[in-house]
Design a protein around this motif. Structure first.
Motif, PDB file in Angstrom:
ATOM      1  N   ASP A  32       0.805  -1.220   0.000  1.00  0.00           N
ATOM      2  CA  ASP A  32       0.000   0.000   0.000  1.00  0.00           C
ATOM      3  C   ASP A  32       0.834   1.264   0.000  1.00  0.00           C
ATOM      4  OD1 ASP A  32       0.974  -0.468   2.481  1.00  0.00           O
ATOM      5  OD2 ASP A  32      -0.789   0.238   3.535  1.00  0.00           O
ATOM      6  N   ASP A  33       2.130   1.123   0.020  1.00  0.00           N
ATOM      7  CA  ASP A  33       2.985   2.299   0.095  1.00  0.00           C
ATOM      8  C   ASP A  33       3.797   2.410  -1.190  1.00  0.00           C
ATOM      9  OD1 ASP A  33       4.826   4.216   0.584  1.00  0.00           O
ATOM     10  OD2 ASP A  33       5.373   3.487   2.574  1.00  0.00           O
ATOM     11  N   SER A  62      -5.376  -7.723  -1.593  1.00  0.00           N
ATOM     12  CA  SER A  62      -6.271  -6.600  -1.932  1.00  0.00           C
ATOM     13  C   SER A  62      -5.513  -5.385  -2.459  1.00  0.00           C
ATOM     14  CB  SER A  62      -7.062  -6.144  -0.707  1.00  0.00           C
ATOM     15  OG  SER A  62      -7.946  -7.129  -0.281  1.00  0.00           O
ATOM     16  N   ALA A  63      -4.495  -4.966  -1.722  1.00  0.00           N
ATOM     17  CA  ALA A  63      -3.794  -3.733  -2.086  1.00  0.00           C
ATOM     18  C   ALA A  63      -3.158  -3.877  -3.463  1.00  0.00           C
ATOM     19  CB  ALA A  63      -2.744  -3.399  -1.029  1.00  0.00           C
ATOM     20  N   ALA A  64      -2.556  -5.036  -3.727  1.00  0.00           N
ATOM     21  CA  ALA A  64      -1.904  -5.250  -5.017  1.00  0.00           C
ATOM     22  C   ALA A  64      -2.935  -5.317  -6.133  1.00  0.00           C
ATOM     23  CB  ALA A  64      -1.068  -6.522  -4.976  1.00  0.00           C
ATOM     24  N   VAL A 103      -5.473   0.908   0.312  1.00  0.00           N
ATOM     25  CA  VAL A 103      -4.456   1.898  -0.062  1.00  0.00           C
ATOM     26  C   VAL A 103      -4.827   3.278   0.499  1.00  0.00           C
ATOM     27  CG1 VAL A 103      -3.651   0.633  -2.084  1.00  0.00           C
ATOM     28  CG2 VAL A 103      -5.547   2.214  -2.344  1.00  0.00           C
ATOM     29  N   ARG A 104      -5.595   3.267   1.604  1.00  0.00           N
ATOM     30  CA  ARG A 104      -6.099   4.506   2.190  1.00  0.00           C
ATOM     31  C   ARG A 104      -4.976   5.468   2.564  1.00  0.00           C
ATOM     32  NH1 ARG A 104      -6.758   3.196   6.815  1.00  0.00           N
ATOM     33  NH2 ARG A 104      -8.242   1.566   6.326  1.00  0.00           N
ATOM     34  N   SER A 105      -3.889   4.907   3.095  1.00  0.00           N
ATOM     35  CA  SER A 105      -2.859   5.789   3.640  1.00  0.00           C
ATOM     36  C   SER A 105      -1.792   6.135   2.610  1.00  0.00           C
ATOM     37  CB  SER A 105      -2.227   5.119   4.862  1.00  0.00           C
ATOM     38  OG  SER A 105      -1.803   3.827   4.517  1.00  0.00           O
ATOM     39  N   SER A 119      -7.334   7.142  -3.900  1.00  0.00           N
ATOM     40  CA  SER A 119      -8.551   7.306  -4.705  1.00  0.00           C
ATOM     41  C   SER A 119      -8.893   6.023  -5.460  1.00  0.00           C
ATOM     42  CB  SER A 119      -8.387   8.462  -5.673  1.00  0.00           C
ATOM     43  OG  SER A 119      -7.373   8.149  -6.598  1.00  0.00           O
ATOM     44  N   LYS A 120      -7.884   5.172  -5.708  1.00  0.00           N
ATOM     45  CA  LYS A 120      -8.152   3.925  -6.431  1.00  0.00           C
ATOM     46  C   LYS A 120      -9.019   2.951  -5.637  1.00  0.00           C
ATOM     47  CE  LYS A 120      -3.984   3.724  -9.232  1.00  0.00           C
ATOM     48  NZ  LYS A 120      -3.051   2.788  -9.846  1.00  0.00           N
ATOM     49  N   GLY A 121      -9.047   3.133  -4.317  1.00  0.00           N
ATOM     50  CA  GLY A 121      -9.854   2.238  -3.491  1.00  0.00           C
ATOM     51  C   GLY A 121     -11.152   2.900  -3.049  1.00  0.00           C
ATOM     52  N   GLN A 122     -11.355   4.136  -3.498  1.00  0.00           N
ATOM     53  CA  GLN A 122     -12.593   4.804  -3.125  1.00  0.00           C
ATOM     54  C   GLN A 122     -13.737   4.179  -3.903  1.00  0.00           C
ATOM     55  OE1 GLN A 122     -11.632   8.955  -3.369  1.00  0.00           O
ATOM     56  NE2 GLN A 122     -10.848   8.886  -1.273  1.00  0.00           N
TER      57      GLN A 122
END
Ligand code: PLP
Length: 371
Positions: free
Chosen positions: A164-165, A200-202, A226-228, A233-236
């Motif tokens: 996620d970073d 999920s993040a990937a 990927v909130r942080s 925005s991709k996970g919104q």
């Protein structure tokens, strides 16, 4: 006292949101009782939205899932741990992740008593340093594989340590590189198999990791993985499915200078109104949230005052004059911009959304199904 309402439509919508992000097959990860949302209800709901492949933790969870879904593919991410697991793997058609020589040997021996080959997913270690066969095992693994006549290589899998970073994307790339190298070694022996590494993040922010199968868990339940990061925005569009409510048991005044709850570690700086809530660490609302957590009531966030007790928590209700005993507050969820996400609670608690879901989800659950 605490009630967890799980909105199954949100989980289905989250699945469809993820479905649009990839061409690969999706393994819906429903381990640990679907991250506290309920294995059976969640899986049936996902299956009706088109999910065909599921990832459970233990083989035992696979058995429970098989009892409600006959036609889907079920992978056990932990693989066999108990003696009886081998029998369940065969009779309930569960594909185990195999991470150790011991599991491989035992399953291979067991497969000699079977008429059909047992499909397996081999778990490879590429950087997380938790479970899986290592690079140094590979040669022997390939050699030994020829003797595992009763087993069929269904998939090679690995797990990412972070995603996620964006600053750490190079670590993801590195794991992917190592994974692909190992996959080539298997392919060079003429073996055919699926490849899977993405969580999920990937799935959301790293398309090159998708390969044949992606394995989202947390995103299905509505946490933005990927909130942080700058990619938030991709996970919104993901919607939290778990809403937790607790009853207001009493409302009263706290005079300036008075303390509240065990240890009196909160002292009122002015006259206040407080609400006593039927929710505490016995309901897995952690004592770590003492003087740190917030709950939601009619569009407002109310802070936790003093220590979270075993079955009680005190809130500052000064800003909501109308609050009264018998009503409910949201411990998680609510509506509008002040609603409380698992990620928020995790931050106050000093943990991650995964743990918030798993623990608070253990309270009595009810299901919301719309349409
Ligand atoms: C839990 C788990 C996942 C899902 O990870 P999320 O971060 O929840 O998407 C994927 N693969 C394996 C092996 C897991 O254990």
């Amino acid at each position: 006292m605490l009630k967890a309402a799980v909105d199954l439509n949100s989980i289905r919508d989250n699945f469809l949101f993820l479905r649009k992000k990839t061409q690969s097959r999706i393994m819906a990860v429903v381990k640990a009782d679907a991250y506290g949302h309920g294995l059976k209800e969640v899986s049936i709901s996902l299956a009706s939205a088109g999910a065909e492949t599921f990832g459970v933790g233990t083989v035992r969870e696979g058995l429970l899932l098989r009892n409600c879904l006959d036609r889907v593919h079920i992978y056990s991410l932990l693989g066999p741990m108990e003696e009886e697991d081998y029998q369940i793997i065969r009779s309930r058609r569960i594909i185990p992740f195999i991470h150790s020589w011991e599991q491989l040997k035992a399953l291979s021996e067991f497969s000699r008593t079977c008429t059909e080959k047992i499909p397996v997913a081999l778990k490879l270690e590429t950087g997380m340093n938790r479970l899986g066969f290592r690079g140094s095992d590979l040669e022997m693994l390939l050699e030994l594989w020829n003797n595992c006549q009763g087993l069929e290589l269904d998939m090679l899998a690995s797990h990412l340590a972070l995603t996620d970073d964006p600053m750490k994307q190079d670590k993801v790339k590195k794991q992917l590189e190592i994974f692909m190298k190992y996959c080539r070694a298997f392919a060079n022996k003429g073996l055919e198999f699926k490849k899977s590494i993405a969580n999920s993040a990937a799935l959301i922010d790293c398309p090159e990791t998708h390969l044949d199968m992606v394995r989202p868990g947390i995103a299905l339940y509505g946490d933005n993985p990927v909130r942080s990061s700058s990619l938030r925005s991709k996970g919104q569009g993901l919607v939290q499915a778990m809403h937790i409510t607790a009853p207001v048991l009493a409302v009263h005044e706290l005079k300036a200078g008075e303390g509240v709850s065990y240890g009196l570690c909160f002292t009122a700086p002015k006259d206040m109104r407080i609400a006593v809530i039927g929710c505490g660490y016995a309901h897995n609302y952690s004592r770590m949230l003492s003087n740190r957590g917030w709950m939601f009531y009619q569009g407002e966030r109310l802070p936790v005052l003093g220590r979270v007790c075993m079955q009680l928590t005190v809130l500052d209700a000064t800003c909501v004059p109308g609050i009264s005993a018998g009503e409910k507050v949201h411990v998680l969820g609510g509506s509008g911009e002040n609603s409380i996400s698992a990620g928020d609670t995790a931050r106050w608690w000093g943990t991650v959304a995964y743990e918030v879901f798993c623990l608070l989800g253990r309270n009595p659950r009810e299901y919301i199904r719309r349409g």
